[in-house]
Write a protein that holds these residues in place. Structure first.
Motif, mmCIF file in Angstrom:
data_model
loop_
_atom_site.group_PDB
_atom_site.id
_atom_site.type_symbol
_atom_site.label_atom_id
_atom_site.label_comp_id
_atom_site.label_asym_id
_atom_site.label_seq_id
_atom_site.Cartn_x
_atom_site.Cartn_y
_atom_site.Cartn_z
ATOM 1 N N GLU A 150 0.822 -1.219 0.000
ATOM 2 C CA GLU A 150 0.000 0.000 0.000
ATOM 3 C C GLU A 150 0.861 1.275 0.000
ATOM 4 O O GLU A 150 0.735 2.128 0.883
ATOM 5 C CB GLU A 150 -0.943 0.009 1.215
ATOM 6 C CG GLU A 150 -1.859 -1.197 1.329
ATOM 7 C CD GLU A 150 -3.029 -1.167 0.363
ATOM 8 O OE1 GLU A 150 -3.133 -0.199 -0.421
ATOM 9 O OE2 GLU A 150 -3.832 -2.113 0.381
ATOM 10 N N PRO A 151 1.749 1.457 -0.987
ATOM 11 C CA PRO A 151 2.662 2.608 -0.983
ATOM 12 C C PRO A 151 1.985 3.953 -1.170
ATOM 13 O O PRO A 151 2.586 4.980 -0.854
ATOM 14 C CB PRO A 151 3.607 2.306 -2.153
ATOM 15 C CG PRO A 151 2.797 1.456 -3.076
ATOM 16 C CD PRO A 151 1.945 0.606 -2.174
ATOM 17 N N THR A 152 0.749 3.981 -1.692
ATOM 18 C CA THR A 152 0.060 5.262 -1.893
ATOM 19 C C THR A 152 -1.039 5.486 -0.858
ATOM 20 O O THR A 152 -1.809 6.446 -0.977
ATOM 21 C CB THR A 152 -0.557 5.330 -3.306
ATOM 22 O OG1 THR A 152 -1.515 4.272 -3.465
ATOM 23 C CG2 THR A 152 0.515 5.192 -4.374
ATOM 24 N N ASN A 153 -1.102 4.635 0.147
ATOM 25 C CA ASN A 153 -2.156 4.735 1.155
ATOM 26 C C ASN A 153 -2.084 6.065 1.902
ATOM 27 O O ASN A 153 -1.058 6.426 2.468
ATOM 28 C CB ASN A 153 -2.038 3.578 2.156
ATOM 29 C CG ASN A 153 -3.304 3.375 2.950
ATOM 30 O OD1 ASN A 153 -4.390 3.748 2.515
ATOM 31 N ND2 ASN A 153 -3.170 2.795 4.127
ATOM 32 N N GLY A 154 -3.166 6.829 1.879
ATOM 33 C CA GLY A 154 -3.235 8.088 2.619
ATOM 34 C C GLY A 154 -2.656 9.283 1.895
ATOM 35 O O GLY A 154 -2.717 10.401 2.416
ATOM 36 N N LEU A 155 -2.111 9.091 0.702
ATOM 37 C CA LEU A 155 -1.521 10.212 -0.029
ATOM 38 C C LEU A 155 -2.601 11.039 -0.721
ATOM 39 O O LEU A 155 -3.643 10.520 -1.129
ATOM 40 C CB LEU A 155 -0.528 9.706 -1.076
ATOM 41 C CG LEU A 155 0.704 8.951 -0.576
ATOM 42 C CD1 LEU A 155 1.595 8.587 -1.745
ATOM 43 C CD2 LEU A 155 1.471 9.773 0.443
ATOM 44 N N ASP A 156 -2.336 12.340 -0.874
ATOM 45 C CA ASP A 156 -3.249 13.181 -1.637
ATOM 46 C C ASP A 156 -3.028 12.893 -3.130
ATOM 47 O O ASP A 156 -2.076 12.202 -3.506
ATOM 48 C CB ASP A 156 -3.040 14.662 -1.313
ATOM 49 C CG ASP A 156 -1.629 15.152 -1.622
ATOM 50 O OD1 ASP A 156 -0.973 14.605 -2.535
ATOM 51 O OD2 ASP A 156 -1.179 16.095 -0.949
ATOM 52 N N PRO A 157 -3.911 13.365 -4.020
ATOM 53 C CA PRO A 157 -3.795 13.037 -5.446
ATOM 54 C C PRO A 157 -2.429 13.334 -6.047
ATOM 55 O O PRO A 157 -1.909 12.541 -6.842
ATOM 56 C CB PRO A 157 -4.894 13.893 -6.083
ATOM 57 C CG PRO A 157 -5.930 14.020 -5.008
ATOM 58 C CD PRO A 157 -5.154 14.122 -3.732
ATOM 59 N N MET A 158 -1.829 14.456 -5.692
ATOM 60 C CA MET A 158 -0.514 14.784 -6.243
ATOM 61 C C MET A 158 0.547 13.819 -5.725
ATOM 62 O O MET A 158 1.431 13.390 -6.474
ATOM 63 C CB MET A 158 -0.132 16.223 -5.883
ATOM 64 C CG MET A 158 1.183 16.681 -6.530
ATOM 65 S SD MET A 158 1.196 16.494 -8.338
ATOM 66 C CE MET A 158 -0.042 17.706 -8.780
ATOM 67 N N GLY A 159 0.447 13.455 -4.445
ATOM 68 C CA GLY A 159 1.387 12.501 -3.875
ATOM 69 C C GLY A 159 1.279 11.135 -4.534
ATOM 70 O O GLY A 159 2.290 10.457 -4.761
ATOM 71 N N VAL A 160 0.062 10.732 -4.871
ATOM 72 C CA VAL A 160 -0.153 9.463 -5.562
ATOM 73 C C VAL A 160 0.517 9.484 -6.932
ATOM 74 O O VAL A 160 1.190 8.526 -7.327
ATOM 75 C CB VAL A 160 -1.668 9.176 -5.700
ATOM 76 C CG1 VAL A 160 -1.907 7.998 -6.640
ATOM 77 C CG2 VAL A 160 -2.294 8.890 -4.343
ATOM 78 N N ILE A 161 0.338 10.577 -7.653
ATOM 79 C CA ILE A 161 0.936 10.698 -8.984
ATOM 80 C C ILE A 161 2.461 10.657 -8.902
ATOM 81 O O ILE A 161 3.132 9.977 -9.678
ATOM 82 C CB ILE A 161 0.477 12.004 -9.659
ATOM 83 C CG1 ILE A 161 -1.025 11.937 -9.970
ATOM 84 C CG2 ILE A 161 1.274 12.267 -10.940
ATOM 85 C CD1 ILE A 161 -1.618 13.252 -10.433
ATOM 86 N N GLU A 162 3.026 11.385 -7.933
ATOM 87 C CA GLU A 162 4.483 11.431 -7.780
ATOM 88 C C GLU A 162 5.045 10.051 -7.447
ATOM 89 O O GLU A 162 6.074 9.636 -7.991
ATOM 90 C CB GLU A 162 4.854 12.439 -6.696
ATOM 91 C CG GLU A 162 4.596 13.889 -7.104
ATOM 92 C CD GLU A 162 4.830 14.858 -5.959
ATOM 93 O OE1 GLU A 162 5.026 14.391 -4.821
ATOM 94 O OE2 GLU A 162 4.826 16.079 -6.205
ATOM 95 N N MET A 163 4.374 9.315 -6.544
ATOM 96 C CA MET A 163 4.839 7.979 -6.179
ATOM 97 C C MET A 163 4.743 7.035 -7.378
ATOM 98 O O MET A 163 5.653 6.245 -7.636
ATOM 99 C CB MET A 163 4.010 7.438 -5.012
ATOM 100 C CG MET A 163 4.412 6.034 -4.546
ATOM 101 S SD MET A 163 6.112 5.916 -3.929
ATOM 102 C CE MET A 163 5.942 6.783 -2.344
ATOM 103 N N ARG A 164 3.651 7.132 -8.112
ATOM 104 C CA ARG A 164 3.474 6.274 -9.285
ATOM 105 C C ARG A 164 4.585 6.493 -10.306
ATOM 106 O O ARG A 164 5.184 5.537 -10.801
ATOM 107 C CB ARG A 164 2.128 6.564 -9.935
ATOM 108 C CG ARG A 164 1.849 5.722 -11.184
ATOM 109 C CD ARG A 164 0.888 6.431 -12.128
ATOM 110 N NE ARG A 164 -0.264 6.956 -11.439
ATOM 111 C CZ ARG A 164 -0.949 8.014 -11.844
ATOM 112 N NH1 ARG A 164 -0.587 8.675 -12.935
ATOM 113 N NH2 ARG A 164 -2.000 8.446 -11.182
ATOM 114 N N GLU A 165 4.880 7.753 -10.615
ATOM 115 C CA GLU A 165 5.905 8.045 -11.615
ATOM 116 C C GLU A 165 7.293 7.624 -11.132
ATOM 117 O O GLU A 165 8.123 7.171 -11.920
ATOM 118 C CB GLU A 165 5.886 9.540 -11.957
ATOM 119 C CG GLU A 165 4.620 9.981 -12.683
ATOM 120 C CD GLU A 165 4.343 9.157 -13.921
ATOM 121 O OE1 GLU A 165 5.286 8.950 -14.729
ATOM 122 O OE2 GLU A 165 3.191 8.697 -14.081
ATOM 123 N N LEU A 166 7.526 7.759 -9.841
ATOM 124 C CA LEU A 166 8.815 7.342 -9.284
ATOM 125 C C LEU A 166 8.995 5.834 -9.422
ATOM 126 O O LEU A 166 10.056 5.353 -9.838
ATOM 127 C CB LEU A 166 8.898 7.755 -7.813
ATOM 128 C CG LEU A 166 10.143 7.326 -7.033
ATOM 129 C CD1 LEU A 166 11.411 7.796 -7.733
ATOM 130 C CD2 LEU A 166 10.087 7.880 -5.610
#
Length: 307
Positions: free
Chosen positions: A159-175
């Protein structure tokens, strides 16, 4: 033979009479991003804990990088980086100090990996800021940097994107996509958010109540969720001929009741209806249909597809 980083054979785990994993046969190819899908409590975290050596199976076996012997597994786990549940951070330390402490604890030689990992996850400018003052997204990035210490070949993230805001989710995904594409790291991502996994995974495994229901590629999953136009006309044969000759496509399916599923032109329904009406056909039903990935998952685990 395919090159796999992980394979399990009839892997099972029982807790106090509860079967958390039930004869799971999972395989992850080298170089893939494997989306491990399931509801909370489906068995995702249990399998991850078994693979990383934090728990032991009740039955079955685990194979890492082609080896399943106990001693070989111990060595193979040194080639794995993982972040399970919330990152375990030292709140009163900086990002660099957290990495240095983990480097020492894990016996990883050379201090040069610390600034390299900070740059890799975009935390090189945090300076003396303590981890307790980090945003949730920064904490997730720091947890990822810790997992990347030692340059792992296989990265396991729960669950690496758990609790992240939309921008944080996008940044984690691209990383994560960059790590996979540029460094060739195989990644297992456990999540219950199928829509997010669909944007980066190349392979999927669906688990429900401890049982692995299905493994499939992204192409196979897209095919199962393909969009189409459902057509019911007064003359099925004539409608078929119009589709073949006027729309110049054979990408359709005729059902037993004469209804037609037209997969081509699904995004141009007006072009389809115009061709059918021009041929003098009476249209009884004409509906764009298909499933999104969440609906497919819900149906696959036996839920109500209309929820």
């Amino acid at each position: 033979m395919q090159d796999y980083v992980l394979r399990t054979n009839q892997l099972s785990k029982t807790f106090r009479g509860h079967r958390a994993l039930d004869n799971v046969n999972l395989s992850i190819r080298r170089g893939s991003i494997y989306g491990f899908i399931g509801q909370n409590g489906a068995g995702k975290s249990t399998l991850i804990r078994l693979v990383t050596g934090l728990a032991f199976p009740t039955a079955g076996s685990i194979e890492l990088f082609g080896s399943s012997e106990e001693k070989a597994l111990i060595q193979a786990r040194k080639r794995i980086g993982s972040s399970i549940e919330s990152p375990a951070l030292f709140p009163h330390m900086t990002a660099g100090e957290n990495l240095e402490a983990n480097r020492i604890l894990r016996g990883i030689p050379g201090q040069d990996c610390v600034p390299r990992m900070l740059k890799q996850v975009g935390l090189q400018g945090t300076g003396k800021k303590k981890a307790k003052h980090f945003s949730l997204g920064m904490k997730q990035r720091l947890g990822l940097a810790i997992a990347l210490l030692g340059d792992p070949e296989f990265l396991i993230l729960d669950e690496p994107t758990n609790g992240l805001d939309p921008m944080g989710v996008i940044e984690m995904r691209e990383l994560l996509k960059t790590l996979n594409r540029e460094l060739g790291i195989t990644i297992l991502i456990s999540s219950h958010i199928l829509s997010e996994l669909h944007l980066m995974a190349s392979h999927y495994g669906i688990i429900h109540r401890g049982r692995l229901l299905e493994q499939l590629t992204a192409t196979e999953l897209d095919g199962k969720c393909r969009q189409y136009v459902y057509i019911k006309a007064n003359d099925s044969d004539k409608a078929t001929a119009v589709i073949q000759h006027e729309l110049d496509t054979a990408d359709f399916e005729v059902m037993q009741d004469g209804a037609i599923k037209l997969y081509n032109y699904a995004e141009q329904p007006s072009k389809i209806s115009s061709a059918l009406f021009s041929a003098g056909l009476e249209i009884e039903k004409f509906m764009p249909m298909g499933e999104d990935l969440e609906r497919y998952f819900t149906k696959r685990i036996g839920g109500d597809p209309h929820v």
